[in-house]
Design a protein around this motif. Structure first.
Motif, PDB file in Angstrom:
ATOM      1  N   LEU A 181      44.684  22.316  45.818  1.00  0.00           N
ATOM      2  CA  LEU A 181      44.975  23.760  46.094  1.00  0.00           C
ATOM      3  C   LEU A 181      43.179  24.228  46.847  1.00  0.00           C
ATOM      4  O   LEU A 181      43.507  25.070  47.486  1.00  0.00           O
ATOM      5  CB  LEU A 181      44.922  24.393  44.633  1.00  0.00           C
ATOM      6  N   HIS A 207      51.723  30.989  39.861  1.00  0.00           N
ATOM      7  CA  HIS A 207      51.080  30.434  38.669  1.00  0.00           C
ATOM      8  C   HIS A 207      51.539  28.963  39.000  1.00  0.00           C
ATOM      9  O   HIS A 207      52.582  28.657  38.996  1.00  0.00           O
ATOM     10  CB  HIS A 207      51.098  30.662  37.315  1.00  0.00           C
ATOM     11  N   VAL A 265      40.874  30.104  39.536  1.00  0.00           N
ATOM     12  CA  VAL A 265      41.054  28.825  38.660  1.00  0.00           C
ATOM     13  C   VAL A 265      40.270  29.401  37.157  1.00  0.00           C
ATOM     14  O   VAL A 265      39.336  29.952  37.134  1.00  0.00           O
ATOM     15  CB  VAL A 265      40.087  27.796  39.142  1.00  0.00           C
ATOM     16  N   ALA A 324      50.580  24.948  37.197  1.00  0.00           N
ATOM     17  CA  ALA A 324      49.669  23.936  36.085  1.00  0.00           C
ATOM     18  C   ALA A 324      49.631  22.898  37.117  1.00  0.00           C
ATOM     19  O   ALA A 324      50.532  22.191  37.445  1.00  0.00           O
ATOM     20  CB  ALA A 324      50.675  23.767  34.988  1.00  0.00           C
ATOM     21  N   VAL A 325      48.368  22.288  36.991  1.00  0.00           N
ATOM     22  CA  VAL A 325      48.049  21.230  37.899  1.00  0.00           C
ATOM     23  C   VAL A 325      47.196  20.364  37.280  1.00  0.00           C
ATOM     24  O   VAL A 325      46.328  20.715  36.282  1.00  0.00           O
ATOM     25  CB  VAL A 325      47.232  21.775  39.299  1.00  0.00           C
ATOM     26  N   LEU A 348      44.509  19.881  41.525  1.00  0.00           N
ATOM     27  CA  LEU A 348      43.606  21.175  41.836  1.00  0.00           C
ATOM     28  C   LEU A 348      42.881  20.703  42.889  1.00  0.00           C
ATOM     29  O   LEU A 348      42.480  21.899  43.874  1.00  0.00           O
ATOM     30  CB  LEU A 348      42.749  21.214  40.635  1.00  0.00           C
ATOM     31  N   CYS A 358      47.015  31.138  41.013  1.00  0.00           N
ATOM     32  CA  CYS A 358      46.258  30.869  39.829  1.00  0.00           C
ATOM     33  C   CYS A 358      46.857  29.531  39.170  1.00  0.00           C
ATOM     34  O   CYS A 358      47.766  29.270  38.809  1.00  0.00           O
ATOM     35  CB  CYS A 358      46.555  32.089  38.706  1.00  0.00           C
ATOM     36  N   THR A 359      45.556  28.810  38.482  1.00  0.00           N
ATOM     37  CA  THR A 359      45.956  27.901  37.650  1.00  0.00           C
ATOM     38  C   THR A 359      45.702  28.544  36.034  1.00  0.00           C
ATOM     39  O   THR A 359      45.409  29.634  35.907  1.00  0.00           O
ATOM     40  CB  THR A 359      45.064  26.542  38.121  1.00  0.00           C
TER      41      THR A 359
END
Length: 383
Positions: free
Chosen positions: A276, A265, A211, A267-268, A273, A241-242
């Motif tokens: 995740l 990757h 993160v 995007a959150v 998140l 990954c974020t």
């Protein structure tokens, strides 16, 4: 008690740890009877915009002028528009609003949100409290270009009526780097903002979660090199990954390393998140240095085992609920991850201890301790 905050970090961050800290602090201070002001007109900060509907977005620049049209003379037309109806300088507008509030003096304590010292000449004897978040630039100057804020940071540390450090590690660093008297510093931990219901999204079946930022002291590329033998042995494991999307340079590095197909990757938002964290094999935090480490608390909240560097504040925050490794020793990280993958009882132990550990941190406690720091600053200014 009346506290005046300023615009700085809310101009600099759309999202991010420091602006979230100030947002949560301001929100909790309201419940403690603290009156606060935040004179700001322009900001893209997501947290702040949820606090006030009156905040304007940054005014458009030339790249935003007629964005769907391309034609010869567009730049000239923009300049003409600027003569007739100039775009406001949002930074100047925000700063002037803060200066106006400083001059009016309708506050007891000033709390700047970053290290610009512009306000010193306008305090008129009122005290200010400074929050210091980390000393990354001082510890790892080789990772950064010359930063004008570092000189100003020193000035503010010398002149603050009181200082808030977000961990004992940060307090020790302030003493060691700038000779700040220990009695002038209050340690005030962060809380955890990620407490909502997770929102399911499409994710890999098995993944290690990373993160946030990936540059320099964050030690991400060390993590990839260290994990290579493990993912080569188990082709079901992904690295999720974020943060910012992968750059072209990063994608080339992943390809050269032979790990490109393993990296994902996403995007959150906060709810995604949370999902995740909830479904990861583990959250890996390989950073060389952190002033606090909020993602550790986020992972604890959702039952995610944490693997983290044994450096800076991370052991202070993680306590006995984290599996630690040496952030410059690849074998150390490999052994730690392998232990978590092969030992279910170890994993369950970390999860259980994480659930207990996160209970020790709250934004309510942050606000109470901060209120005490304001009181100390007021007493210091009177004496």
């Amino acid at each position: 008690m009346r506290v005046l905050f300023d615009h700085q970090i809310f101009e600099m961050q759309r999202v991010g740890g420091i602006s979230r800290y100030f947002f949560e602090l301001i929100t909790e201070l309201s419940t403690l009877g603290i009156e606060w002001q935040l004179p700001i007109e322009y900001s893209e900060n997501q947290y702040l915009r949820s606090l006030s509907t009156e905040i304007k977005k940054f005014p458009p620049e030339i790249r935003d002028f007629l964005p769907d049209l391309k034609f010869r003379g567009k730049k000239y037309l923009y300049k003409l528009k600027e003569k007739v109806n100039p775009t406001p300088d949002f930074k100047s507008v925000n700063k002037q609003k803060t200066i106006k509030a400083l001059k009016e003096g309708n506050f007891d304590v000033f709390h700047p949100t970053y290290y610009d010292d512009y306000f010193l000449e306008y305090l008129n004897g009122k005290p200010f409290v400074l929050t210091v978040h980390d000393f990354t630039h001082e510890l790892y100057p080789e990772f950064f270009l010359k930063d004008p804020y570092m000189v100003k940071k020193k000035v503010l540390l010398e002149n603050a009526a009181h200082i808030i450090a977000i961990s004992h590690t940060t307090k020790t660093d302030a003493i060691n780097f700038y000779n700040v008297p220990a009695e002038k510093i209050t340690v005030c931990y962060h809380g955890n903002s990620l407490t909502g219901i997770p929102k399911p999204i499409d994710i890999p079946t098995r993944y290690l979660l990373y993160v946030g930022g990936r540059d320099t002291y964050k030690n991400f590329y060390f993590f990839l090199r260290a994990i290579l033998p493990i993912v080569n042995q188990d082709n079901t494991i992904k690295i999720l990954c974020t943060g910012k999307p992968f750059s072209l340079a990063e994608k080339k590095y992943f390809t050269d390393l032979g790990i490109n197909e393993r990296l994902v990757h996403i995007a959150v938002n906060d709810a995604e998140l949370s999902f995740l964290y909830q479904n990861a094999i583990a959250f890996v935090y390989p950073s060389l240095y952190e002033g606090f480490g909020i993602p550790i608390l986020e992972a604890f909240q959702y039952g995610c085992p944490v693997i983290a560097s044994n450096t800076s504040s991370l052991k202070e925050i993680g306590g006995d609920a984290v599996a630690y490794f040496s952030p410059k020793d690849q074998v150390s990280l490999q052994i730690t991850i392998s232990s978590l993958l092969s030992d279910l009882s170890f994993r369950q132990q970390l999860v259980a201890q994480g659930y207990e550990r996160v209970k020790q941190f709250s934004w309510r406690d942050t606000a109470i301790t901060t209120k005490n720091a304001y009181t100390i600053a007021l007493r210091a200014s009177i004496s």
